[in-house]
Design a protein around this motif. Structure first.
Motif, mmCIF file in Angstrom:
data_model
loop_
_atom_site.group_PDB
_atom_site.id
_atom_site.type_symbol
_atom_site.label_atom_id
_atom_site.label_comp_id
_atom_site.label_asym_id
_atom_site.label_seq_id
_atom_site.Cartn_x
_atom_site.Cartn_y
_atom_site.Cartn_z
ATOM 1 N N UNK A 395 5.275 62.739 -21.536
ATOM 2 C CA UNK A 395 4.534 61.741 -20.758
ATOM 3 C C UNK A 395 4.360 60.502 -21.640
ATOM 4 N N UNK A 396 4.872 59.364 -21.178
ATOM 5 C CA UNK A 396 4.842 58.170 -22.017
ATOM 6 C C UNK A 396 4.245 56.978 -21.275
ATOM 7 N N UNK A 397 3.870 55.987 -22.056
ATOM 8 C CA UNK A 397 3.238 54.778 -21.512
ATOM 9 C C UNK A 397 4.186 54.104 -20.523
ATOM 10 N N UNK A 398 3.619 53.511 -19.459
ATOM 11 C CA UNK A 398 4.395 52.990 -18.343
ATOM 12 C C UNK A 398 5.505 52.023 -18.769
ATOM 13 N N UNK A 399 5.191 51.065 -19.607
ATOM 14 C CA UNK A 399 6.187 50.085 -20.021
ATOM 15 C C UNK A 399 7.353 50.722 -20.748
ATOM 16 N N UNK A 400 7.053 51.623 -21.676
ATOM 17 C CA UNK A 400 8.102 52.320 -22.429
ATOM 18 C C UNK A 400 8.921 53.220 -21.514
ATOM 19 N N UNK A 401 8.234 53.828 -20.550
ATOM 20 C CA UNK A 401 8.920 54.716 -19.611
ATOM 21 C C UNK A 401 9.953 53.944 -18.786
#
Length: 524
Positions: A395-401
């Protein structure tokens, strides 16, 4: 006698002054006690520039500040608002504006305000995410390439209340596109890149206008010049709360009046009390990235090893996971995946050993919260239990995802697809060959042919057949696991009514009314 009359006169003045003071105090007290409708967003809007309206929750705010030519009504579908009507004439769409629609200073919204706004959106310097809505307009592509100026766009204010759209190629979906919260008029375009306190001065044409706007909250008061809905709609206060669970606690304490997405684990707690469900037209899916593109057997094994009925119960779903997310208004036949462990295990035996030994990961955005994390863990458990396949979770931060999806698409990922207009094409074009959001890198000639027909079809029955055919191609190749018809379970206090969510998850508060005030008026 003169002395007595003078005394009586003064006494009368004192009494009148006292009565006036009491009335004023009473009015002030009543105003202070008038209910304010309160709810929360998990993130604060970053801008009020129309070129950069983005995100479902942002629309909860901006759709009540700005209104375009058309909107999607929860019961009546696409209906005119800023327009009286729009009619096709070959490659032109001629719109007559509603003269009763006004800005928050009482000045009528004019065709020039739409012309100005659309030119702003098409300007390459605006870098709008929603510019795709305008691509069929005359000269749109040349403007984006830089060979023509925005003033050459095929949007022409013929006079104050007649607006003409000219197209290079006819776009039968354009009226549906006009329901977007991005395609709204502007009297004075904002220069700001980020939201600031100064934004409260912006002129709006929706049911509400800004009184307070900062990084902690927004406070809305009615736009008295808005001609529709309840003229006595109450004030609205919007707080920014990072966690949905915090918002839920505020609801329990009576501090807010709406929770727009109840965590499913808490549904039994509120069942038959304050809950209501809203169905949404979305196309959420679990996608298989390029790493698994070359092996249909592995994809099929992963698809068929999942007990969709169990997941349906777990998340209290309206539709069946493993089936298309679109409602029956879009399709004529619903194709669904089935849970079949024996077939899944047979398919797994056809998968090369080196692929099975790879470390595979399913990724999803942190912005989706604990709810989605619970669902992804369930999928992980199903694949482990029924296939013996270990899929890691990240689960990763929205921008990085989003950056990962574009540049280094993972083997598996979960993606939400919010429709920007109420049409099947809005969902299926996600997987068009050259679409920037086609993260599964899907390429199929038959699929492209179906989308082209769907793009220009004006027959509703034909569109349903084409929609079903397009979905069938996607599912027959096991490129996605659709997540079923989706809904949000919401909580609402018993102090208000008239809250309306449409199928695009747009919030309309124009008919909002306080039940408390209603009861008090009846009593009087």
């Amino acid at each position: 006698m003169a002395h007595i009359k003078t005394f009586s006169y003064k006494n009368l003045i004192v009494k009148i002054s006292l009565i006036v003071a009491i009335v004023l105090l009473t009015i002030t007290a009543l105003k202070a006690e008038e209910p304010v409708f309160k709810f929360f967003l998990t993130m604060s809007p970053q801008t009020l520039n129309p070129a950069h309206f983005y995100g479902t929750e942002t629309t909860y705010l901006v759709s009540n500040l700005f209104r375009g030519l058309y909107r999607v009504d929860s019961k009546r579908g696409i209906i005119p608002e800023g327009a009286e009507k729009c009619d096709w004439d070959g490659l032109k769409l001629k719109c007559t504006l509603n003269k009763n629609v006004k800005w928050s200073d009482g000045v009528a919204v004019k065709a020039q305000d739409y012309e100005r706004a659309f030119r702003h959106l098409i300007n390459p310097e605006s870098k709008s995410r929603e510019v795709a809505h305008l691509l069929k307009l005359k000269n749109a592509k040349k403007i984006l390439e830089g060979s023509l100026k925005p003033e050459a766009l095929g949007v022409i204010a013929q006079n104050d209340f007649n607006l003409i759209f000219e197209f290079d190629v006819k776009d039968p979906e354009f009226i549906a596109r006009l329901t977007s919260t991005v395609l709204v008029p502007w009297r004075v375009l904002p220069d700001i890149k980020k939201a600031t306190e100064k934004d409260i001065e912006i002129l709006v044409n929706g049911p509400y206008k800004l009184k307070v706007f900062n990084n902690k909250k927004a406070y809305l008061v009615k736009n008295e010049f808005y001609p529709f809905g309840n003229p006595s709609r109450p004030d609205v206060e919007i707080y920014y709360v990072e966690e949905s669970s915090t918002g839920q606690n505020l609801f329990d304490l009576g501090k807010i009046d709406l929770v727009h997405q109840l965590v499913t684990a808490f549904i039994p707690k509120y069942k038959d009390k304050d809950m209501f469900n809203v169905l949404f037209s979305r196309f959420d899916y679990i996608g298989f990235g390029p790493e698994l593109e070359g092996n249909i057997h592995f994809r099929k094994a992963l698809v068929m090893s999942v007990d969709y009925k169990e997941l349906k119960k777990l998340i209290y779903a309206s539709g069946m996971p493993g089936c298309p997310s679109l409602t029956d208004t879009y399709i004529d036949k619903r194709q669904c995946y089935v849970f079949d462990v024996k077939t899944a295990q047979k398919e797994l035996k056809k998968v090369p050993k080196e692929l099975l030994e790879k470390k595979l990961t399913i990724k999803f955005s942190r912005a989706s919260g604990e709810e989605l994390s619970r669902i992804i863990e369930w999928y992980q458990n199903q694949w482990k239990k029924n296939l013996g396949v270990n899929i890691q979770i990240e689960m990763i931060e929205q921008g990085m995802y989003l950056q990962d999806l574009k540049t280094n698409t993972p083997a598996l990922f979960r993606k939400g697809v919010v429709l920007d207009r109420p049409t099947c094409l809005s969902a299926l074009e996600t997987f068009q060959k050259d679409n920037v959001d086609n993260f599964i890198k899907f390429s199929n000639k038959n699929y492209e042919t179906i989308l082209k027909k769907l793009e220009f079809s004006e027959n509703e029955k034909e569109k349903k057949k084409l929609c079903s055919a397009g979905i069938k191609i996607l599912m027959d190749e096991y490129r996605i696991i659709p997540q079923g018809v989706l809904h949000y379970t919401m909580l609402k206090s018993d102090r208000f009514e008239g809250i309306e969510f449409n199928e695009l998850n747009q919030l309309n508060l124009s008919n909002l009314r306080s039940i408390q005030v209603k009861v008090e008026k009846k009593a009087q």
